[in-house]
Structure formats: structure tokens, C-alpha cells
Design an enzyme around this catalytic site. Sequence first.
Site, mmCIF file in Angstrom:
data_model
loop_
_atom_site.group_PDB
_atom_site.id
_atom_site.type_symbol
_atom_site.label_atom_id
_atom_site.label_comp_id
_atom_site.label_asym_id
_atom_site.label_seq_id
_atom_site.Cartn_x
_atom_site.Cartn_y
_atom_site.Cartn_z
ATOM 1 N N CYS A 78 -15.216 -23.663 17.255
ATOM 2 C CA CYS A 78 -14.423 -23.759 16.029
ATOM 3 C C CYS A 78 -13.528 -24.990 16.138
ATOM 4 O O CYS A 78 -13.155 -25.397 17.255
ATOM 5 C CB CYS A 78 -13.584 -22.483 15.860
ATOM 6 S SG CYS A 78 -12.402 -22.541 14.494
ATOM 7 N N ASP A 105 0.860 -1.170 0.000
ATOM 8 C CA ASP A 105 0.000 0.000 0.000
ATOM 9 C C ASP A 105 0.903 1.227 0.000
ATOM 10 O O ASP A 105 2.053 1.169 0.420
ATOM 11 C CB ASP A 105 -0.905 -0.011 1.229
ATOM 12 C CG ASP A 105 -2.024 1.009 1.131
ATOM 13 O OD1 ASP A 105 -2.156 1.628 0.067
ATOM 14 O OD2 ASP A 105 -2.747 1.183 2.128
ATOM 15 N N CYS A 164 -8.063 -23.657 18.031
ATOM 16 C CA CYS A 164 -9.162 -23.919 18.963
ATOM 17 C C CYS A 164 -9.194 -25.370 19.429
ATOM 18 O O CYS A 164 -9.663 -25.657 20.541
ATOM 19 C CB CYS A 164 -10.486 -23.528 18.322
ATOM 20 S SG CYS A 164 -10.614 -21.765 17.966
ATOM 21 N N ASP A 220 -2.737 7.691 -2.946
ATOM 22 C CA ASP A 220 -4.048 8.308 -3.115
ATOM 23 C C ASP A 220 -4.418 9.101 -1.871
ATOM 24 O O ASP A 220 -3.755 9.015 -0.831
ATOM 25 C CB ASP A 220 -5.130 7.249 -3.395
ATOM 26 C CG ASP A 220 -5.188 6.191 -2.297
ATOM 27 O OD1 ASP A 220 -4.174 6.021 -1.590
ATOM 28 O OD2 ASP A 220 -6.231 5.537 -2.136
ATOM 29 N N CYS A 265 -10.592 -25.232 14.206
ATOM 30 C CA CYS A 265 -9.295 -24.933 13.608
ATOM 31 C C CYS A 265 -8.194 -25.460 14.530
ATOM 32 O O CYS A 265 -8.450 -25.764 15.703
ATOM 33 C CB CYS A 265 -9.153 -23.434 13.357
ATOM 34 S SG CYS A 265 -8.819 -22.443 14.839
#
Length: 501
Positions: free
Chosen positions: A277, A90, A282, A125, A279
Site C-alpha cells: 500500500c 446509533d 505504509c 430498534d 498510504c
Amino acid sequence: MPKPFSFEVRETDLMGRVGVMRIGQRSFETPCLTPVIHPVWRDITPAQFKAMGFDILMTNSYILYRRKRTEALEKGLHELIGFDGLLMTDSGGYQVLEYGDTEFTPEEIADFQSKMGSDLAVTLDKPTGYSNSRAYAKETMGESLRAAKATIDKFGDSETIWVGPIQGGIFGDLVRASARGLVEAGFQILALGSPVELMEGYLFSPLVEMIINAKKSMPYSMPLHLFGAGHPLTLPLSVALGCDTFDSASYMLYAKKERYMTERGTLQLDRMTYLPCSCPVCNATTVSDLHATPREERVRKIALHNLHVLRADVLRCKEAIYEGRLWDLVEERAMAHTSSAKAFRALALDHSDWLVKSTRLMKLRGLMIRSQEDTRRPELTLAREHLEKVMAKRTSRKAGKTAVLVPSSAPPPLTKTSGKIRHVRGLDKADIYRINPQLGPYPAELEFVFPFAQTMSDREAPEAEVKACVKRLRGMGYARVILAGPARGKAPSRRKKKRAR
């Protein structure tokens, strides 16, 4: 010379698409989440990102320019970060939004990004943000567009692929002008700026309008990046609208506030009893264990969990695109919050015709009609267009013939030997139609053509719709229209009955 760049679309549903983006010798599949990695602090290592399946990361050139400028130029971005995949930078636009103007010019930061070896780099920007001031929005859009054009004119031949940032905020005409200007300038990939404040404020309906205005002003084949889109409530919706890549630091920002991501939003760890969860994070701990863990390690574990949730969400979107059920995924996710539900309704009621452009005519799965919004599905719009052509061809050839109209509850196949209609006298010369509550009457020949008999609904066509179907068939030239089913009789004749004597 710039690196070879290509974007290949492999599968579509709604405006969402699964594709492959190639930059030089590297590639990654879209839709793709691009996690933002801090160039100095490494709570999660690049090797961990790679092991989780992330082929592209994003980092901040503003921080690098201020704190590691010499090292970045000497080592190069990939060696400095320690990542052998693709790296996107960025320009510092978000810092402009947060803190005001930066200390460098668009040319200086572009030169820095190019020289340190960014694969994808955003031009500097000035984000519009969430502003109700049209004058300010116009100023930021114009300034961003001028900087983008100057950057690509001067650095377009470098190895870096430049990303053009779309600005204009909630003002649709400015967003469209920004996107068109960037396309004309020669950018190969665009990024929609200023959505972060909308998402943080759960202003999802304006976000939908922003994305649609941008997409309508750029070629379909051009990829669109969405800044800061790391929230489970917005990912499927953004994919359905045609966003291909997303950057986000939300996995870490939420973790630092001990916010635990789920498919339906976020939970606060101190209010949780279980970790819902499976995953790897977890599975290896509990809520009480996390509370007992030192703060730094606890944040890291929550961040890893959040990354797993976001990656799984992207995979759900891809699978839904291949199965042709992206609408269902978007609707199910939208119902988790009133703001996302409002955005989904706006999409269904105001923009469903636009979604038709890249929705497949034929699908392997049936359609489930569960709400008023579902009646506006683009698959049904396509079916209505096809049905109009079929019905038009059958008109003018039916003078004196009989039509049999069968309710949607009659089991398939719909043939002249069906138990529902075989009692009808003169059936061998009759044309058979079934009523579809969403599409009206359709010929029996379309019984196994998607989605006429593959539309599942819990409602039968009410009497008013049945009468409308009868009227339509009579308008096609049928002398008799017989209603099959429980009534087992023909529709009332248009001839007046003679008085009994």
C-alpha cells in the site's frame, strides 16, 4: 423545528448514485463511509478524521447514555466529541443484539439523542440478526417499527433528522413491510439493519436479497444507510445496489486483531512480508518496524491504514459511477472470494433487469464481455430493447431486397465501401447488418451508437448464432441474406435445388 434535509442525486450507474446530502448548513457527498468513533476512547482523533476527508462520523448513544449522560447534555454532542462536521448516533440496537435488552425505553434514548444535538439519529430498534426463525424475525420487525413510529410522532419536530431502521432479516416480505411502514411514517432516510452477522459469515448472497427487498419498497429518491458495512469485498456491491451511506468500526476492530485491509480482503500482519500500500502510514514504515512498535501504537497505525483503504474504495466507487463502469468494479472485486462471486452471479442472473432502471442508455466507455454474467449487463438489456424497436420499423419494407450480414470481426466503419463486402453484386440496393455476439444482427446505421460496436468480446458468434441471425433477417422480409467475410457467399437459399439431368 427539524433541520432542513435534502438529498440530491447527481450521477448514477446501476442502482449506485453519487449525491449530496444536506442537513442544516452542513453537507457531504455520497456514497459515504461514516466511521464509528468511540465516545470515550480516542485512538484516532476527530481532527485526524477531518484531515482524511471524513465530513460525518457516527458514535454510540448507548455508551454515552450509560457513561457520559450528564456531560453530553451539558456540553452537547459536537463539543463533547470535538468534531465540527456532522454527527450521527446509533440508538443501542447493536448492543441489544450483542447483550440483550437495554436499560432505557425508545422514548428515553430518543429524548437523549435529541437534547444532546445529534444531526442524524437512529430510533431504538431490536435487530433481527441472522435468524432462521420467522416468528422471531416478525417479532423484532414489529417491535422496531412500533418504536420508530412512536419516536417520530413524538420527536419528529426536533432539530434531529431521524433514521428509520429496517428489520426482518433474511425474510424478504418482512423487510419490505418494515421499509414500507417506515416510509409511511414519514422518515426521510432509512437504514438496513442486521447485516453484520451476514457479512461476518461471508453470507453475501442473502445480503444482496436484503438490500434489494429494502430498495424496492422505498422511493428511489430516499437515501439508504447500511449498518456495519466496512469490508472491501462488500462496499462496491452495496453501492451498486443503491446504498448511499455506511457506518463501520471495522477499521479499528480489524486493527485490534492486527488484520490489515487490502482491496481484496484482509491479511494477518504476522504472516506478511511487505505492506502492499502507498498510504501515508505504509509509506513511513515496514512490517518489521510495525512488529517492533508497542502494541497500542501498532494498532493505531493499522487502523489508520484501514481507514485509508476504505476511503479509497469509496472514491473508486464514485469514479466508477461517473465513468459508467461500476459493473466492472463490482465484478472484479467479487472475483476475490467465492462467496462474493456467488453473490455477483445471483445479482447478474436474477436482478439485472432491476438494475436497468437507473443505468444510463449512453456511455463513453465500451463494454467488456469477459464472463457469462457480463451478457446480463443492464446496458445490453437497454440495447436489446432499443434494437427491437429499430428492427420492427425496418420489417415489412424489405420485400425483394438483399441484406448483407457482416461478422463482428470486420473493422469499422461498416459501410458499402468496406473491403469485407464491396464484392457483393447489387450492393447499392442492399441493407448492411453486423453480427454482435451478444445482441444479434444490428443495422449499419447503429455502428457508432453505444454499445453496438463498443462491446468488446474475445468470441466470434458461433455458426448456430449466425444461422439464427440469417433466419431473423429472412423473417423480416429479405429475399437474400449474404454472409460477408471469408465465406464470401450468400446464405443457403430456402428454395429446393433442381436435380441435375
